[in-house]
Each structure stands twice: as structure tokens, then as C-alpha cells.
Motif scaffolding. Structure first.
Motif, PDB file in Angstrom:
ATOM      1  N   MET A   1       0.825  -1.202   0.000  1.00  0.00           N
ATOM      2  CA  MET A   1       0.000   0.000   0.000  1.00  0.00           C
ATOM      3  C   MET A   1       0.862   1.257   0.000  1.00  0.00           C
ATOM      4  SD  MET A   1      -3.096  -0.915  -0.258  1.00  0.00           S
ATOM      5  CE  MET A   1      -3.869   0.656   0.124  1.00  0.00           C
ATOM      6  N   ASN A   2       1.972   1.221   0.779  1.00  0.00           N
ATOM      7  CA  ASN A   2       2.861   2.384   0.793  1.00  0.00           C
ATOM      8  C   ASN A   2       3.452   2.637  -0.597  1.00  0.00           C
ATOM      9  OD1 ASN A   2       2.430   2.828   3.502  1.00  0.00           O
ATOM     10  ND2 ASN A   2       4.204   1.625   4.150  1.00  0.00           N
ATOM     11  N   ARG A   3       3.796   1.540  -1.292  1.00  0.00           N
ATOM     12  CA  ARG A   3       4.347   1.674  -2.641  1.00  0.00           C
ATOM     13  C   ARG A   3       3.323   2.282  -3.581  1.00  0.00           C
ATOM     14  NH1 ARG A   3       8.745   2.663  -5.556  1.00  0.00           N
ATOM     15  NH2 ARG A   3       8.709   1.602  -7.592  1.00  0.00           N
ATOM     16  N   LEU A   7       3.583   5.917  -5.529  1.00  0.00           N
ATOM     17  CA  LEU A   7       3.414   6.049  -6.975  1.00  0.00           C
ATOM     18  C   LEU A   7       2.278   7.006  -7.308  1.00  0.00           C
ATOM     19  CD1 LEU A   7       3.882   2.330  -8.102  1.00  0.00           C
ATOM     20  CD2 LEU A   7       5.491   4.228  -8.431  1.00  0.00           C
ATOM     21  N   PHE A   8       1.219   6.954  -6.516  1.00  0.00           N
ATOM     22  CA  PHE A   8       0.083   7.853  -6.748  1.00  0.00           C
ATOM     23  C   PHE A   8       0.496   9.309  -6.559  1.00  0.00           C
ATOM     24  CE2 PHE A   8      -3.665  10.193  -5.240  1.00  0.00           C
ATOM     25  CZ  PHE A   8      -4.518   9.980  -6.315  1.00  0.00           C
ATOM     26  N   LEU A  12       0.588  12.433  -9.191  1.00  0.00           N
ATOM     27  CA  LEU A  12      -0.025  13.744  -8.990  1.00  0.00           C
ATOM     28  C   LEU A  12       0.966  14.871  -9.280  1.00  0.00           C
ATOM     29  CD1 LEU A  12      -2.145  13.317  -5.730  1.00  0.00           C
ATOM     30  CD2 LEU A  12      -2.966  13.491  -8.087  1.00  0.00           C
ATOM     31  N   VAL A  13       2.219  14.683  -8.852  1.00  0.00           N
ATOM     32  CA  VAL A  13       3.243  15.714  -9.079  1.00  0.00           C
ATOM     33  C   VAL A  13       3.417  15.975 -10.570  1.00  0.00           C
ATOM     34  CG1 VAL A  13       5.709  16.206  -8.870  1.00  0.00           C
ATOM     35  CG2 VAL A  13       4.455  15.290  -6.920  1.00  0.00           C
TER      36      VAL A  13
END
Length: 212
Positions: A1-3, A7-8, A12-13
């Protein structure tokens, strides 16, 4: 989930600046077509209007304003209009903030603030990023208390204000970055980062293929 979360956020960036740029350009084009396009439709004979003429008219209008800004009569007219806006409490705040922000990226302002420096105040170890605005004061009645003074503008992050300091030249250190990069660093509070140099592909050394 952290990965996945990481990535999400990276997505966004990359996505948000592109999406905002497209949204602003789209808004400008749509507004120009709706307002000026509608006006041209009423003025021109039937069938003469072609989609896109509203946007072209808007671009031409902006260029015309840029040309008129160099004419003395229109300079006075712009000055009177600005003075009237500055009398309106709420409008004054919004107008001044937008004008100051956009003004930083004008060619005249970039020419004046072209030298990016780090300022070290006497007796202090911390440094501030600033822009040299003036190095000669013979034409100004300023009783400066320091010798060999320079004027350095220190903008606050996210453009909420700034200070102009008159410092001895020994307090500043030139930074070899462009005005645009320096302003991004100052406005974003140092969040922006210089893009990393691309890594050459395997089998390449200094841009030249390795001998087989």
C-alpha cells in the motif's frame, strides 16, 4: 500500500502542473471564443465568422495592449485606471497581488532582478535567497549607512510579501542559476528541485558509443 501511495503521489506531481496548464489555456481560449467570438458573430456578416477568430482576436488584443503600454497617453490612462482600482479596498488587495506575481515574470522585471544571490547578514550563519535590484544610488537621496551598498530584494514564500535590504556587497554571494529558477525556489519555499541530468544509456560513455 505504501508503494502504491508513493506512486500515486508521484503521478499527482506530474499530472497536476500539466492539468493546470491545460486548464488555464483552455479557459483562456474558451472565454475568448465565447466573449470575442460572440461579438464578432454579431458584427461580421453571416457566414464570415470562423471558429478560432475569437481566440486570435484575444491574442491580438493582448499584443495591442502591450504596444499601447509604450505610448505616453496610454501610460497615463493605465496609471489613472490603476489609481482608481487602488481606491477600492477588496479589489485593491486582489489586483495588487495578481499584478505583483505576474510582474515578476515580465522581461523588464527579469532584467532588473537577473542577478540571484545568497545573503548572509552580519553576525548570522543563516542565508536568504534574494535578487539584486540596484547597485548604484547616485540618483537617489538615500543616506545609506554602508559603503559599496547594493539593494537586494528578498521575496517571501508563495509571494505574500518581501523586503528590500541595502547591504554591503560583502554580504552577498552570487548564485549561478537563472532568474526563473531562483524565483521558483523563493516562491515555493525551496520545494522545487533542479531536474536530474539524464543517465546515459548502457554502452554509452560521454555520449559516444563504446567500442565493441
Amino acid at each position: 500500500m505504501n508503494r502504491i501511495g508513493s506512486l500515486f503521489l508521484k503521478g499527482l506531481v506530474v499530472t497536476i502542473p500539466v492539468a493546470m496548464t491545460i486548464a488555464i489555456v483552455w479557459w483562456f481560449a474558451a472565454t475568448a471564443e465565447r466573449v470575442l467570438g460572440g461579438l464578432l458573430t454579431e458584427i461580421l456578416p453571416g457566414g464570415w465568422y470562423v471558429p478560432g477568430m475569437g481566440l486570435a482576436s484575444a491574442v491580438g488584443l493582448v499584443l495591442l495592449v502591450g504596444v499601447l503600454s509604450h505610448v505616453l497617453f496610454f501610460q497615463k490612462l493605465f496609471f489613472w485606471s490603476e489609481a482608481w482600482l487602488n481606491r477600492l479596498p477588496l479589489i485593491k488587495t486582489i489586483y495588487t497581488a495578481i499584478k505583483d506575481f505576474i510582474g515578476y515574470f515580465s522581461p523588464e522585471q527579469q532584467g532588473q532582478l537577473s542577478k540571484v544571490v545568497l545573503v548572509t547578514l552580519p553576525g548570522q550563519r543563516y542565508q536568504c535567497l534574494g535578487f539584486v535590484t540596484r547597485e548604484a544610488f547616485d540618483d537617489l537621496p538615500l543616506p545609506l549607512a554602508v559603503d559599496d551598498a547594493v539593494a537586494v530584494y528578498l521575496p517571501m514564500s508563495y509571494q505574500i510579501g518581501g523586503y528590500t535590504l541595502y547591504l554591503p556587497r560583502e554580504c552577498i554571494t552570487a548564485v549561478d542559476i537563472s532568474f526563473e529558477e531562483g524565483m521558483r525556489l523563493a516562491i515555493t519555499g525551496g520545494v522545487t528541485r533542479r531536474p536530474a541530468s539524464p543517465t546515459p544509456p548502457a554502452g554509452m560513455v560521454s555520449g559516444t558509443p563504446e567500442d565493441s
